[in-house]
Scaffold this active site. Structure first.
Site, PDB file in Angstrom:
ATOM      1  N   CYS A 245     -18.433   0.786 -19.274  1.00  0.00           N
ATOM      2  CA  CYS A 245     -19.706   0.636 -18.551  1.00  0.00           C
ATOM      3  C   CYS A 245     -20.450  -0.641 -18.939  1.00  0.00           C
ATOM      4  O   CYS A 245     -21.105  -1.265 -18.100  1.00  0.00           O
ATOM      5  CB  CYS A 245     -20.594   1.842 -18.793  1.00  0.00           C
ATOM      6  SG  CYS A 245     -19.850   3.352 -18.179  1.00  0.00           S
TER       7      CYS A 245
ATOM      8  N   GLU B  36       0.820  -1.209   0.000  1.00  0.00           N
ATOM      9  CA  GLU B  36       0.000   0.000   0.000  1.00  0.00           C
ATOM     10  C   GLU B  36       0.855   1.260   0.000  1.00  0.00           C
ATOM     11  O   GLU B  36       0.531   2.236  -0.662  1.00  0.00           O
ATOM     12  CB  GLU B  36      -0.953   0.008   1.202  1.00  0.00           C
ATOM     13  CG  GLU B  36      -2.071  -1.025   1.112  1.00  0.00           C
ATOM     14  CD  GLU B  36      -2.983  -0.819  -0.095  1.00  0.00           C
ATOM     15  OE1 GLU B  36      -3.031   0.309  -0.630  1.00  0.00           O
ATOM     16  OE2 GLU B  36      -3.632  -1.787  -0.529  1.00  0.00           O
TER      17      GLU B  36
ATOM     18  N   CYS C 237     -19.459  -3.449 -16.740  1.00  0.00           N
ATOM     19  CA  CYS C 237     -19.349  -3.111 -15.320  1.00  0.00           C
ATOM     20  C   CYS C 237     -20.316  -3.947 -14.469  1.00  0.00           C
ATOM     21  O   CYS C 237     -21.505  -4.010 -14.760  1.00  0.00           O
ATOM     22  CB  CYS C 237     -19.639  -1.632 -15.140  1.00  0.00           C
ATOM     23  SG  CYS C 237     -19.643  -1.138 -13.426  1.00  0.00           S
TER      24      CYS C 237
ATOM     25  N   CYS D 228     -13.873   1.094 -14.363  1.00  0.00           N
ATOM     26  CA  CYS D 228     -14.385   2.465 -14.237  1.00  0.00           C
ATOM     27  C   CYS D 228     -13.194   3.423 -14.286  1.00  0.00           C
ATOM     28  O   CYS D 228     -12.920   4.167 -13.347  1.00  0.00           O
ATOM     29  CB  CYS D 228     -15.149   2.599 -12.912  1.00  0.00           C
ATOM     30  SG  CYS D 228     -16.133   4.094 -12.840  1.00  0.00           S
TER      31      CYS D 228
ATOM     32  N   CYS E 103     -25.675   2.363 -11.071  1.00  0.00           N
ATOM     33  CA  CYS E 103     -24.895   3.558 -11.388  1.00  0.00           C
ATOM     34  C   CYS E 103     -25.794   4.689 -11.887  1.00  0.00           C
ATOM     35  O   CYS E 103     -26.376   4.606 -12.962  1.00  0.00           O
ATOM     36  CB  CYS E 103     -23.836   3.221 -12.439  1.00  0.00           C
ATOM     37  SG  CYS E 103     -22.821   4.640 -12.846  1.00  0.00           S
TER      38      CYS E 103
HETATM   39 FE1  SF4 Z   1     -18.233   3.337 -13.670  1.00  0.00          FE
HETATM   40 FE2  SF4 Z   1     -20.867   3.487 -13.568  1.00  0.00          FE
HETATM   41 FE3  SF4 Z   1     -19.692   2.930 -15.860  1.00  0.00          FE
HETATM   42 FE4  SF4 Z   1     -19.660   1.156 -13.855  1.00  0.00          FE
HETATM   43  S1  SF4 Z   1     -21.435   1.880 -15.018  1.00  0.00           S
HETATM   44  S2  SF4 Z   1     -17.930   1.723 -15.187  1.00  0.00           S
HETATM   45  S3  SF4 Z   1     -19.528   2.492 -12.097  1.00  0.00           S
HETATM   46  S4  SF4 Z   1     -19.508   4.838 -14.719  1.00  0.00           S
END
Ligand code: SF4
Length: 414
Positions: free
Chosen positions: A221, A58, A224, A214, A230
C-alpha cells in the site's frame, strides 16, 4: 430494479475519477513490466494484427501465470504470426504447442475462432467488445473488453481477478465477489472508471496494479499510486468510516456490498478483508487406471503406446496411455482385471491381469477434479497390430512422447 449501492462503494466524484486515472496511468507508464505481447502490440500499426497479438496472450493468460505463458506465447507467435496462419493450422499442431499449458479447450477454441474470422467474417476481426463476445467462440466478456480496448481503443472496462481485488479494496466491497450481483457492480465501476483516451492502457494498468502492488496477501500500500483513493486503506488507518449523510450506514443494514454481518471487518486482516469469496466446492475425487505398454522398436529403443482421447470433454483430442476410469472403492485385484480387459482391445490379444506391474500412483489436480492415476506397466514382445477401428493410437519413443500433444499428467505418469 435493485436499490443503488450506498455511496461509500461508488466512485461518484468526477474530480476523484480524473485524479485516479491520471495517477494510475502515470504509474503504469513508469513501472509497467516489459512483456512480449505488450512489445508486439505496441510495435504493430495494423489494428487487426494487434488484436490477434492481444487475443492470443489473453487466452493464454486465463488461469495461467505470466512466467509460464511467455515461452508458449513466443513460440505460438513465431509459428502462427497472423490469424490467417493460425486458421490453416491443424488441431494436432495446436494441441502439440499447447501441451503443458493446461485447460486445453482454450487452444482449440482459439483456432476455431480464427477459422471463423477467415471463413465467415471475410478475415475481418469484430471491433467492439459486444461483437467480439457475440461472434467469436471462447471469447467471453473479459477477453472481448481486453481486445476491444487494447486494440481498437474502445472505452470499455475489464473485470478479471486482479481488477476484482483492486476495486473491492478501493471501495470496501466485502460481499461475495464471485456472486453475480457483485460482479455486475464491478463491471459498472470498471466501465465508469476506464480512461476515455487511453482505455487499453488504463485496463492494463488496473490489472498490473493487482498483479504487482495490490497483491492478494501482502499488498504494498505504501507504494500504491492510488492509495489516496483507497477506502480499505483508510479504514485500516482510521477505523470505520463516518456514515455518509442520507445513505444507509454500511455494515449495519442490509447493504448488498458490505461483508456479511456474520463475518464483519477483521482488523487483523487490514485491507485484505477485501475481496471475499464464498468457499469453493472441493474438487471431485476420481481414480483412473492407466497402463504404460512398452516394446522394443525396430532400432532397439523403447517405445510406448499412446492413444487419442475423444474430441470433446476433458483433455479433448490429447494423447494418453490407455486409461480407464475406476469405480470408487474397487479392490486392487478387480482393478487389474478391468484394466487387463480394456487393454485386450489395444493389444489384440488376451492380457493376463497378473502380468500387469503396479508402478505407483500419480496425483494431478485439474481445476475441478482431484485425479489419481493408478499406474501399471506391461512390456510386450513381438509385433502388436493396432486395430484401426479403435481411437487413433501410435507407438512413440520417449522423445516423440514429449513432443506429442500429451497432458502434464501423462508426463508425470511416464
Ligand atoms: Fe490495494 Fe488500496 Fe493498498 Fe493500493 S492502497 S495496494 S489499492 S489496498
Amino acid at each position: 430494479a435493485p436499490a443503488p449501492p450506498p455511496a461509500q462503494h461508488l466512485f461518484s466524484d468526477p474530480a476523484e475519477i480524473e485524479a485516479l486515472r491520471g495517477n494510475l496511468l502515470a504509474w503504469y507508464d513508469k513501472c509497467k513490466r516489459d512483456l512480449p505481447w505488450r512489445r508486439l502490440a505496441a510495435a504493430e500499426p495494423d489494428a487487426d494484427r494487434r488484436a490477434y497479438a492481444v487475443w492470443v496472450s489473453e487466452i493464454m493468460l486465463q488461469q495461467t501465470q505470466v512466467a509460464t505463458v511467455i515461452d508458449y506465447y513466443n513460440r505460438w507467435m513465431q509459428k502462427w504470426p497472423t490469424l490467417q496462419a493460425l486458421a490453416q493450422a491443424s488441431l494436432e499442431e495446436v494441441n502439440e504447442l499447447w501441451a503443458g499449458l493446461g485447460y486445453y479447450s482454450r487452444g482449440k477454441r482459439l483456432q476455431e475462432a480464427a477459422r471463423k474470422v477467415v471463413s465467415e467474417l471475410a478475415g475481418q476481426m469484430p471491433r467492439t467488445a459486444e461483437d467480439l463476445q457475440k461472434l467469436l467462440p471462447g471469447v467471453g466478456r473479459y477477453t472481448a473488453g481486453a481486445i476491444a480496448s487494447m486494440s481498437y481503443g474502445q472505452a470499455t472496462g475489464v473485470v478479471d481477478g486482479n481488477v476484482i481485488r483492486v476495486l473491492c479494496r478501493l471501495r470496501c466491497i466485502g460481499a461475495d465477489s464471485s456472486s453475480p450481483a457483485v460482479i455486475e457492480r464491478l463491471w459498472d465501476m470498471a466501465n465508469a472508471l476506464v480512461d476515455r483516451s487511453r482505455p487499453g492502457d488504463f485496463n492494463q494498468a488496473l490489472m498490473e496494479l493487482g498483479a504487482t502492488v495490490c497483491v492478494p496477501k501482502a499488498p504494498l500500500c505504501g507504494e500504491c499510486p492510488v492509495k489516496q483513493h483507497c477506502r480499505a486503506r483508510r479504514r485500516k488507518l482510521f477505523g470505520k468510516p463516518a456514515p455518509v449523510p442520507d445513505v444507509e450506514d454500511c455494515g449495519v443494514g442490509s447493504c448488498p456490498l458490505c461483508p456479511p454481518a456474520a463475518e464483519p471487518w477483521d482488523s487483523s486482516l487490514g485491507v485484505t478483508n477485501f475481496p471475499r469469496k464464498a468457499a469453493k466446492k472441493p474438487p471431485r475425487a476420481a481414480r483412473t487406471a492407466t497402463c504404460v505398454l512398452e516394446r522394443r522398436g525396430c532400432h532397439g529403443a523403447l517405445e510406448y503406446l499412446i492413444v487419442q482421447r475423444p474430441s470433446s470433454g476433458l483433455l479433448a483430442g490429447l494423447w494418453e496411455f490407455p486409461s480407464l476410469p475406476l469405480a470408487q472403492g474397487l479392490q486392487e485385484e478387480k482393478q487389474r482385471e478391468v484394466l487387463a480387459d480394456h487393454l485386450r482391445a489395444w493389444t489384440g490379444r488376451p492380457v493376463a491381469a497378473g502380468g500387469l506391474r503396479f508402478i505407483g500412483e500419480v496425483v494431478h489436480i485439474f481445476s475441478h477434479i482431484h485425479q489419481t492415476y493408478v499406474v501399471y506397466s506391461l512390456p510386450l514382445d513381438g509385433d502388436v497390430t493396432l486395430d484401426p477401428a479403435l481411437s487413433p493410437s501410435r507407438w512413440v519413443t520417449e522423445k516423440e512422447f514429449h513432443a506429442s500433444a500429451v497432458s502434464t499428467a501423462m508426463k508425470k505418469v511416464l
